[in-house]
Design a protein around this motif. Structure first.
Motif, PDB file in Angstrom:
ATOM      1  N   ASN A  43      39.169  74.000  50.032  1.00  0.00           N
ATOM      2  CA  ASN A  43      39.694  72.930  49.188  1.00  0.00           C
ATOM      3  C   ASN A  43      38.745  72.719  48.010  1.00  0.00           C
ATOM      4  O   ASN A  43      37.532  72.881  48.137  1.00  0.00           O
ATOM      5  N   ALA A  44      39.301  72.354  46.868  1.00  0.00           N
ATOM      6  CA  ALA A  44      38.490  72.101  45.685  1.00  0.00           C
ATOM      7  C   ALA A  44      38.975  70.823  45.007  1.00  0.00           C
ATOM      8  O   ALA A  44      40.176  70.507  45.039  1.00  0.00           O
ATOM      9  N   TYR A  45      38.034  70.094  44.388  1.00  0.00           N
ATOM     10  CA  TYR A  45      38.348  68.836  43.721  1.00  0.00           C
ATOM     11  C   TYR A  45      37.547  68.751  42.421  1.00  0.00           C
ATOM     12  O   TYR A  45      36.454  69.316  42.313  1.00  0.00           O
ATOM     13  N   ALA A  46      38.095  68.053  41.442  1.00  0.00           N
ATOM     14  CA  ALA A  46      37.389  67.915  40.166  1.00  0.00           C
ATOM     15  C   ALA A  46      37.762  66.595  39.498  1.00  0.00           C
ATOM     16  O   ALA A  46      38.899  66.119  39.611  1.00  0.00           O
ATOM     17  N   LEU A  47      36.802  66.018  38.791  1.00  0.00           N
ATOM     18  CA  LEU A  47      36.990  64.809  37.994  1.00  0.00           C
ATOM     19  C   LEU A  47      36.428  65.073  36.603  1.00  0.00           C
ATOM     20  O   LEU A  47      35.302  65.582  36.464  1.00  0.00           O
ATOM     21  N   TYR A  85      32.746  66.768  37.072  1.00  0.00           N
ATOM     22  CA  TYR A  85      32.095  66.994  38.361  1.00  0.00           C
ATOM     23  C   TYR A  85      33.117  67.632  39.287  1.00  0.00           C
ATOM     24  O   TYR A  85      34.271  67.179  39.375  1.00  0.00           O
ATOM     25  N   SER A  86      32.737  68.707  39.975  1.00  0.00           N
ATOM     26  CA  SER A  86      33.665  69.374  40.890  1.00  0.00           C
ATOM     27  C   SER A  86      32.932  69.828  42.143  1.00  0.00           C
ATOM     28  O   SER A  86      31.711  70.013  42.123  1.00  0.00           O
ATOM     29  N   TRP A  87      33.678  69.981  43.208  1.00  0.00           N
ATOM     30  CA  TRP A  87      33.085  70.490  44.446  1.00  0.00           C
ATOM     31  C   TRP A  87      34.087  71.357  45.186  1.00  0.00           C
ATOM     32  O   TRP A  87      35.298  71.144  45.129  1.00  0.00           O
ATOM     33  N   LEU A  88      33.541  72.368  45.854  1.00  0.00           N
ATOM     34  CA  LEU A  88      34.322  73.355  46.591  1.00  0.00           C
ATOM     35  C   LEU A  88      33.870  73.326  48.040  1.00  0.00           C
ATOM     36  O   LEU A  88      32.673  73.434  48.334  1.00  0.00           O
ATOM     37  N   SER A  89      34.810  73.166  48.960  1.00  0.00           N
ATOM     38  CA  SER A  89      34.456  73.055  50.373  1.00  0.00           C
ATOM     39  C   SER A  89      34.021  74.392  50.943  1.00  0.00           C
ATOM     40  O   SER A  89      34.316  75.465  50.398  1.00  0.00           O
TER      41      SER A  89
END
Length: 360
Positions: free
Chosen positions: A266-270, A285-289
């Motif tokens: 899963n990936a998320y970004a703001l 800012y983003s993060w990848l599980s």
């Protein structure tokens, strides 16, 4: 005095009439609506990441420059023929792959029809994930944003041999469908493998400053042995008004590393930006599980900050900094006598870009 400047006025008037007559006699096709456009982008880059064996390299880079030609022809009854040929190039004198390969029409290029029914295009087309990138507003060398952001665009691509349909807007809502194929079946050591296809659909909304999109895309036969497919599901939402822009992205992806092991992440970004006069500071800012199908800690966290300065309507100066922090130490290897040898390792990378972009 330059030749021609001392000719009689009568002769000069006659030449002008001849030129005007020649233009008037040109066929209608030669007078079609054609627009030449493009963007030249270059700057200084200093990078220390997995691509450079975690050793800092500094130099001048192209930042995804391009030139394009586009046009349309009115066919009557509300129907238009449309076309575009776009080509990427590098102003730093180097060559590469993809949009930097130097081949003609190496960026999105197509011919199609547009009318009350919507838009239908055929050619080398951006997929539906590429149409869903609100949180990626960075300029990066070689590929837009590639050296700074993001964590989630592994599957985004421009696909050969593709057809794409975009609906008209229905009260702010629209949808699109996409299909592309390599047109060739492969024989892999005596085993028949079907041609790979990419297909997907997207639903979107845009009205009163609010934007949203939901895209689903499949790349078939990603795993030859098991005949499995890569799958991506992405949702994004954004708002733009009064010089403020904010956006968020969430994605679930299943793909096959090396065509063998299934990876689920899963990936998320703001992202946000705010324009103050000629300056636009921005941040992401983003993060990848980590892989949810194994114990592999191959996720990461990433941020980018920067500022654009609008020197004119066409010219922008920019400075930006990005950093990625891997969840575990990354090894860089190369083949030595057929054996993988570790040539570098690290858990953090960073990039600094300072450059100029001129649109025409």
């Amino acid at each position: 005095m330059a030749a021609g400047y001392n000719r009689p006025r009568k002769e000069r008037r006659m030449n002008k009439k001849i030129i005007a007559l020649a233009v008037a006699l040109l066929p209608a096709a030669a007078m079609a609506d054609v627009t030449i456009y493009g963007s030249i982008r270059a700057g200084l880059t200093s990078t220390d990441n997995i691509k450079t064996n975690f050793e800092r390299t500094t130099g001048v880079d192209d930042f995804s420059s391009r030139i394009g030609f586009k046009g349309n022809e009115d066919l009557g009854n509300g129907l238009k023929a449309i076309w575009k040929l776009e080509n990427g190039f590098r102003v730093d004198g180097t060559t590469g792959a993809g949009s930097s390969s130097g081949t003609f029409a190496n960026r999105e290029s197509f011919v199609g029809l547009q009318g009350d029914f919507g838009t239908l295009r055929l050619g080398f087309l951006d997929d539906v994930l590429t149409d869903t990138e609100l949180t990626d507003f960075w300029i990066g060398p070689r590929n837009a944003g590639a050296e700074l952001f993001p964590n989630y665009e592994r599957a985004d691509d421009t696909v050969k041999n593709a057809v794409k349909y975009n609906s008209p807007s229905f009260g702010g809502f629209d949808f699109s469908a996409f299909w592309g194929t390599n047109e060739t079946n492969v024989n892999d050591n005596g085993v028949a493998v079907d041609a790979k296809h990419t297909y997907g659909a997207r639903a979107g909304y845009a009205a009163n400053g609010l934007m949203a999109g939901l895209a689903y895309q499949v790349a078939t036969d990603a795993n030859k042995a098991a005949n499995k497919d890569d799958k991506s599901l992405r949702f994004e939402v954004g708002y733009e008004a009064n010089d403020l822009f904010v956006a968020a992205t969430a994605q679930q992806e299943r793909y096959y590393d090396g065509g063998v092991d299934e990876i689920k992440q899963n990936a998320y970004a703001l992202s946000a930006s705010y324009t103050i006069g000629q300056f636009t500071p921005k941040a992401t800012y983003s993060w990848l599980s980590n892989d949810k199908n194994s114990d592999a800690k191959d996720g990461s966290k990433q941020f980018a900050i920067g500022v654009d300065y609008a020197a004119s309507k066409r010219t922008t100066l920019f400075a930006q900094y990005g950093q990625i922090k891997y969840n575990s130490e990354q090894e860089v290897t190369k083949k030595v006598n057929g054996v993988d040898v570790v040539t570098g390792r690290g858990d953090k990378g960073s990039t600094v870009n300072v450059g100029v972009k001129h649109n025409f």
